[in-house]
Design an enzyme around this catalytic site. Structure first.
Site, short mmCIF file in Angstrom:
data_model
loop_
_atom_site.label_atom_id
_atom_site.label_comp_id
_atom_site.label_asym_id
_atom_site.label_seq_id
_atom_site.Cartn_x
_atom_site.Cartn_y
_atom_site.Cartn_z
N LYS A 76 1.07 -1.12 0.11
CA LYS A 76 -0.14 -0.18 -0.23
C LYS A 76 0.76 1.23 0.23
CE LYS A 76 -4.01 2.09 2.61
NZ LYS A 76 -4.65 1.83 3.82
N SER A 151 -9.75 2.15 2.76
CA SER A 151 -8.88 2.68 1.67
C SER A 151 -7.81 1.86 1.00
CB SER A 151 -8.04 3.84 2.64
OG SER A 151 -7.13 3.29 3.45
N SER A 175 -10.02 -0.39 6.79
CA SER A 175 -9.36 -0.21 5.44
C SER A 175 -8.75 -1.50 4.94
CB SER A 175 -8.48 0.88 5.50
OG SER A 175 -9.13 1.98 5.23
#
Ligand code: GLN
Length: 485
Positions: A76, A151, A175
């Protein structure tokens, strides 16, 4: 390529497959699939291939390879990777290249994983659909018109579309779990403090936690084993022994007491999600689990509590992005304050600005007691709900999200509707307990449903036992999305 991290790593460790051939195959997949999915912000082609070659060279030298040898893993873009552009999905960090690896990145490298690149996310991890990224929209591999969740949507979509077999996400209020649920893969939010956040761009420090995504339960277990543990660079990490989560996947679940929190099945739940979770729970009953209803009465306050505390912490954490130290700078004139203002105005997107304003407001004198202090007290009540429930049961099973993946654009004009999609993931974040999402089936229109498995602090192993039992049940099996099998 096989679909399992453990099998792939073992084939490299035994010399049956070379890491370089896996890297080549992975890049071919990325080239073919990325144009429709758009999971990545940066593919680190050279670094990825070089790492694979180094794994092969290490084996040729007779050295023992690590647990993730040759496994392609994506990171990420909220995590620092030495020398690789890191943006947190924000314009304000455009051009920033960290000079060090996050601890979790270093641990993956030490386990001989090969890192494909950086995945897209909502700006500063604020969002539930990935649409708050300043760069691009990510498409859900099960239906390209739908959101992958957020997210960590890029990390989830990269694994779901099999452009890699594992990835890292961060979970502040859901997330990792919500995108795992939307994308039909496994995602684990460990206990607060189980995994180092050194090198994670902070959003809300009392909630942030790093964790793995994987195609299957055992793969996630192996990744967590590599990632977990005390880190001298992160004083919030726990000094508790790291369990063998992979071995836990083979533990029997007979006699385990499974609690079904009634508040997670109320208003707003999609009937198909309800049916799928109840079917998974009845499979656990077939395995000899004792299922009983429980109550977490303060669940209804979780959204309000979280959006006070998380925004307050974000307003403080994001103060460092001022155009002086990192990324972009706008200089309308010689005045320093004007430079700060212009940089932050141009660099932050609308959702980030909304949260900084909200967070600054709830912390301001005169309002602090009414909002921040009160939210802290409610957080304690939510934590006590879990303590009470875990006096009665060993594990909680609930939906990960009230719905399956929604359409891109469906909730972008209504921030409150977007916030409500976190309703099932926020309580475990506020309590700091571990929670994972596993795929348990598909709806009639072919969208995956996720079930959340929540356990007491540091009892991730118990959740892996339950998750692996579910995964072994044919009725709950979810493979790759048809277009990316
Ligand atoms: N969707 C939640 C938010 O927007 C959670 C995000 C996260 O866990 N990083 O804040």
């Amino acid at each position: 390529m096989v679909d399992s991290i453990v099998q792939l790593a073992e084939s490299v460790r035994s010399g049956e497959r070379s890491a370089e051939s896996i890297a080549t195959e992975t890049l071919q997949r990325v080239d073919a699939r990325e144009p429709s999915v758009r999971a990545f912000l940066h593919v680190d082609r050279d670094g990825f291939v070089a790492a694979a070659r180094e794994v092969d060279a290490k084996r040729a030298r007779g050295e023992q390879l690590g647990l993730l040898a040759g496994v392609p893993i994506a990171i990420k873009d909220a995590l620092c990777m030495n020398g690789v552009p890191t943006t947190a999905g924000s314009r304000i960090l455009e051009g920033y290249k960290p000079v060090y690896d996050a601890t979790v990145v270093a641990k993956l490298r030490a386990a001989d994983a090969t890192l494909v690149g950086k995945t897209n996310l909502d700006e500063f991890a604020m969002g539930s659909s990935n649409e708050n990224s300043a760069y691009a929209k990510v498409h859900n591999p099960w239906d390209l018109d739908r959101a992958p969740g957020g997210s960590s949507g890029g990390s989830a979509a990269a694994v779901a579309s099999r452009m890699c077999l594992g990835s890292l996400g961060s979970d502040t209020g859901g997330s990792i779990r919500q995108p795992a649920s939307f994308c039909g893969i496994v995602g684990v939010k460990p206990t607060y403090g189980r995994v180092s956040r050194y090198g994670l761009i902070a959003f809300a420090s009392s909630l942030d936690q790093v964790g793995p995504f994987a195609t299957d339960v055992r793969g996630a277990a192996r990744m967590l084993r590599v990632l977990a543990g005390r880190d001298a660079h992160d004083a919030t990490t726990l000094d508790a022994p790291v369990d063998d989560y992979e071995a836990a996947c083979d533990l029997p679940v007979k006699g385990l007491r499974v609690g079904i929190p009634r508040e997670y099945f109320g208003e707003g739940i999609d009937p198909e999600v309800n049916i799928a979770v109840r079917r998974a729970v009845s499979c656990l009953e077939q395995f000899g689990c004792i299922v009983k209803p429980v109550s977490l009465p303060h669940t209804k306050y979780a959204v309000a509590t979280y959006y006070v505390l998380a925004t307050a912490e974000a307003s403080s954490n994001l103060a460092r992005f001022d155009g002086v130290r990192y990324g972009m700078r706008k200089e309308p004139g010689p005045d320093l304050r004007a430079m700060y203002g212009a940089t932050r105005d141009a660099g932050f997107g609308p959702e980030v600005k909304r949260r900084i304003l909200l967070g600054t407001f709830v912390l301001s004198s005169g309002f602090y007691d009414a909002y921040y202090l009160k939210a802290q007290k409610v957080r304690t009540l939510i934590t006590r709900d879990f303590d009470a429930a875990f006096n009665e049961v060993d594990v909680l099973c609930a939906p990960t999200a009230p719905t399956t993946a929604f359409r891109l654009g469906e909730k972008t004009s209504d921030p409150l509707a977007m916030y409500m999609s976190d309703i099932d993931t926020l309580p475990a974040s506020l309590a700091g307990v571990p929670a994972m999402s596993i795929p348990i089936g598909l709806t009639a229109n072919g969208l995956p449903v996720g079930m959340q498995i929540i356990t007491p602090h540091l009892q991730e192993a118990r959740a892996f036992a339950v998750a692996a039992a579910c995964e072994r049940h044919d009725a709950l099996h979810v493979g790759a999305p048809p277009a990316f099998a």
